[in-house]
Design a protein around this motif. Structure first.
Motif, short mmCIF file in Angstrom:
data_model
loop_
_atom_site.label_atom_id
_atom_site.label_comp_id
_atom_site.label_asym_id
_atom_site.label_seq_id
_atom_site.Cartn_x
_atom_site.Cartn_y
_atom_site.Cartn_z
N TYR A 4 0.10 1.62 -6.35
CA TYR A 4 1.32 0.89 -6.04
C TYR A 4 1.80 0.06 -7.22
O TYR A 4 2.94 -0.41 -7.23
CB TYR A 4 1.22 0.10 -4.73
CG TYR A 4 0.58 -1.27 -4.74
CD1 TYR A 4 1.26 -2.36 -5.24
CD2 TYR A 4 -0.67 -1.47 -4.19
CE1 TYR A 4 0.70 -3.62 -5.21
CE2 TYR A 4 -1.24 -2.72 -4.15
CZ TYR A 4 -0.55 -3.80 -4.67
OH TYR A 4 -1.12 -5.05 -4.62
N VAL A 61 2.43 2.82 -1.85
CA VAL A 61 3.33 1.67 -1.80
C VAL A 61 2.57 0.53 -1.15
O VAL A 61 1.78 0.75 -0.22
CB VAL A 61 4.61 2.01 -1.00
CG1 VAL A 61 5.49 0.80 -0.82
CG2 VAL A 61 5.38 3.12 -1.70
N TRP A 106 8.13 -1.53 0.43
CA TRP A 106 9.06 -0.73 1.25
C TRP A 106 10.22 -1.53 1.81
O TRP A 106 11.06 -1.01 2.53
CB TRP A 106 8.32 0.01 2.35
CG TRP A 106 7.38 -0.78 3.21
CD1 TRP A 106 6.02 -0.86 3.09
CD2 TRP A 106 7.71 -1.58 4.36
NE1 TRP A 106 5.48 -1.67 4.07
CE2 TRP A 106 6.50 -2.11 4.87
CE3 TRP A 106 8.90 -1.91 5.00
CZ2 TRP A 106 6.46 -2.97 5.98
CZ3 TRP A 106 8.87 -2.75 6.11
CH2 TRP A 106 7.65 -3.26 6.59
N ALA A 162 8.60 3.06 -3.84
CA ALA A 162 8.91 1.83 -3.11
C ALA A 162 10.42 1.61 -3.06
O ALA A 162 10.99 1.27 -2.01
CB ALA A 162 8.22 0.64 -3.75
#
Length: 211
Positions: A5, A36, A69, A94
């Motif tokens: 991420y 993410v 997100w 993301a």
């Protein structure tokens, strides 16, 4: 997962899932995926920030720094439909999810911009280099390391507009109090930094810029 991420292009398979979440009293249906931050739920730190941060102004330029997100960006958009809400992240997946989730929930005032690890915008479309923000909310990526975190924060916090405010949620045992002290020194005159709230092992750091 941490390595993914923080990556611009996550190596994990993009498997979308749908969640129903409550964001400051508003129900939202969102898509999440692998690679993410907090890909299976609303992160506890983010929940603490959303619970304790003051009500946003009705309008202005807002920033979600490290959007994942998109829960923070969506919350800001719900609260202030007239504001321009910018969501930034290094992670392309993301940003795509944030855009999808904004559209799904009728948040037409959310825009996204991709940055590098130092906080420089590399794909901002319409974000102006000198854009100042009236409000910044962030669950910053503490685990990227102290030096990288400091660089990231100093790329964005000085962009607070006069009279603007930032709220950062940081886990106490991951250095929230030392970060507060460092920000006080690094930002210097014209800014005030302090603890705004504590809950569930997290601190909310408030940064105010003089008007």
């Amino acid at each position: 997962m941490a390595e993914q991420y923080f990556s611009a292009e996550p190596a994990s398979q993009d498997v979308r899932r749908t969640l129903r979440v409550t964001l400051r009293g508003r129900e939202a249906e969102v898509e999440v995926s692998n690679g993410v931050f907090c890909a299976s739920r609303l992160d506890l730190g983010t929940s603490v920030l959303l619970k304790h941060a003051p009500e946003p102004p009705e309008s202005g330029a807002f920033l979600d720094l490290g959007c994942g997100w998109g829960p923070i960006a969506l919350s800001l958009a719900f609260a202030a439909p007239e504001a321009d809400v910018w969501a930034v992240d290094v992670n392309e997946r993301a940003l795509e999810l944030t855009g999808v989730n904004a559209e799904r929930n009728g948040c037409g005032n959310v825009r996204t911009a991709r940055t590098d690890m130092d906080g420089r915008v590399v794909d901002g479309r319409q974000m102006e280099d000198d854009l100042a923000f009236d409000l910044i909310w962030s669950n910053p990526p503490i685990r990227i390391g102290k030096e990288a975190l400091h660089t990231l924060l100093m790329a964005w916090l000085p962009r607070l507009a006069p009279g603007g405010a930032a709220y950062l949620v940081v886990q106490k045992n991951l250095g929230a109090d030392s970060l507060t002290g460092w920000l006080t020194e690094a930002l210097g005159a014209g800014f005030s930094v302090g603890k705004m709230a504590s809950s569930k092992g997290f601190r909310i750091i408030e940064v105010l810029r003089e008007g």
